[in-house]
Design a protein around this motif. Structure first.
Motif, mmCIF file in Angstrom:
data_model
loop_
_atom_site.group_PDB
_atom_site.id
_atom_site.type_symbol
_atom_site.label_atom_id
_atom_site.label_comp_id
_atom_site.label_asym_id
_atom_site.label_seq_id
_atom_site.Cartn_x
_atom_site.Cartn_y
_atom_site.Cartn_z
ATOM 1 N N ASN A 1 0.829 -1.206 0.000
ATOM 2 C CA ASN A 1 0.000 0.000 0.000
ATOM 3 C C ASN A 1 0.861 1.252 0.000
ATOM 4 N N ILE A 2 1.906 1.246 0.794
ATOM 5 C CA ILE A 2 2.792 2.404 0.896
ATOM 6 C C ILE A 2 3.638 2.573 -0.366
ATOM 7 N N LEU A 3 4.183 1.469 -0.879
ATOM 8 C CA LEU A 3 5.061 1.551 -2.042
ATOM 9 C C LEU A 3 4.296 1.853 -3.322
ATOM 10 N N GLU B 1 7.772 11.957 -10.543
ATOM 11 C CA GLU B 1 8.183 10.962 -11.528
ATOM 12 C C GLU B 1 9.090 9.899 -10.923
ATOM 13 N N THR B 2 9.864 10.270 -9.926
ATOM 14 C CA THR B 2 10.842 9.324 -9.376
ATOM 15 C C THR B 2 10.768 9.206 -7.855
ATOM 16 N N GLY B 3 9.873 9.965 -7.204
ATOM 17 C CA GLY B 3 9.814 9.940 -5.746
ATOM 18 C C GLY B 3 9.219 8.655 -5.208
ATOM 19 N N TYR B 4 9.664 8.238 -4.025
ATOM 20 C CA TYR B 4 9.116 7.051 -3.384
ATOM 21 C C TYR B 4 9.183 7.232 -1.868
ATOM 22 N N THR B 5 8.489 6.359 -1.168
ATOM 23 C CA THR B 5 8.460 6.417 0.296
ATOM 24 C C THR B 5 9.254 5.254 0.867
ATOM 25 N N PHE B 6 10.012 5.512 1.927
ATOM 26 C CA PHE B 6 10.557 4.408 2.714
ATOM 27 C C PHE B 6 10.331 4.723 4.188
ATOM 28 N N ILE B 7 10.186 3.672 4.991
ATOM 29 C CA ILE B 7 9.806 3.808 6.389
ATOM 30 C C ILE B 7 10.912 3.255 7.279
#
Length: 220
Positions: A183-185, A191-197
């Motif tokens: 769900n988070i990923l 265009e290139t941003g992502y989330t990490f926890i």
């Protein structure tokens, strides 16, 4: 010729002054626009971070609530082993947990929602999840770990079952967080941003590149 030369000089100087002024105006406009764009991008990513944090907080709160309800349910059936197992199976199915289990304080017995293979001398009262829950008034959450059976990322929740201040046991659950990770990923930023926890100590829990999972984020 002198008059023409003087006029030329005056015109040349005026042109230089105009060009300089124009450069200053253009530069001011450029840097002002750049700051506005940077501020807009920063605000956008702050909003993204807040959205992700609120989602995770809501998810955790729901699981903590479920564990508190489970502890009360266990307390109501603590003297009936068959009913306990049925209740834990129901809780596991409804909450989509991998396993719900109970360690009993009086005799060290271990009960689970599904049959579990354990050593004959296994005593849940010696386990860190049990002791941490007994020492806390709240639901405790373990650090994420890799499940040896299927390689999935798992976290455990645990809550002490108490009556009149006396510990009767600890109920706990194992939860696969793969759905949370997906769900988070799935949230793509720009265009290139992502989330990490990461957790509080900087241990990376969720990241699109699996080689970083359970590694320390050196920037924290």
């Amino acid at each position: 010729m002198r008059s023409l030369s003087l006029k030329f000089k005056i015109s040349f100087i005026a042109a230089l002054v105009f060009a300089f002024t124009l450069i200053v105006v253009i530069s001011s406009s450029y840097f002002g626009s750049k700051k506005i764009v940077q501020r807009g991008v920063q605000n956008q990513f702050t909003a993204y971070a807040d959205e992700t944090r609120n989602f995770i907080d809501s998810w955790l709160e729901s699981k903590i609530h479920e564990m508190n309800v489970s502890a009360n349910t266990i307390l109501d059936n603590i003297s009936d082993e068959d009913k306990l197992i049925k209740q834990m199976k129901l809780i596991s199915d409804v909450g989509n947990y991998d396993l719900i289990y109970l360690g009993i304080e009086a005799d060290g017995k271990f009960l689970a929602s599904t049959p579990t293979s354990l050593p004959d001398n296994f005593d849940p009262r010696t386990r860190p999840w049990y002791q941490s829950a007994v020492a806390s008034e709240d639901v405790i959450i373990t650090k994420p770990y890799i499940n040896a059976s299927d390689g999935a990322m798992v976290i455990s929740f645990a809550k002490a079952v108490k009556q009149d201040g006396n510990v009767l046991g600890v109920v706990a659950c194992d939860l696969n967080i793969e759905n949370l990770r997906k769900n988070i990923l799935n949230k793509i930023y720009g265009e290139t941003g992502y989330t990490f926890i990461t957790n509080k100590s900087g241990l990376i829990i969720i990241h699109p590149d699996e080689q970083f999972i359970l590694k320390k984020n050196k920037r924290i």
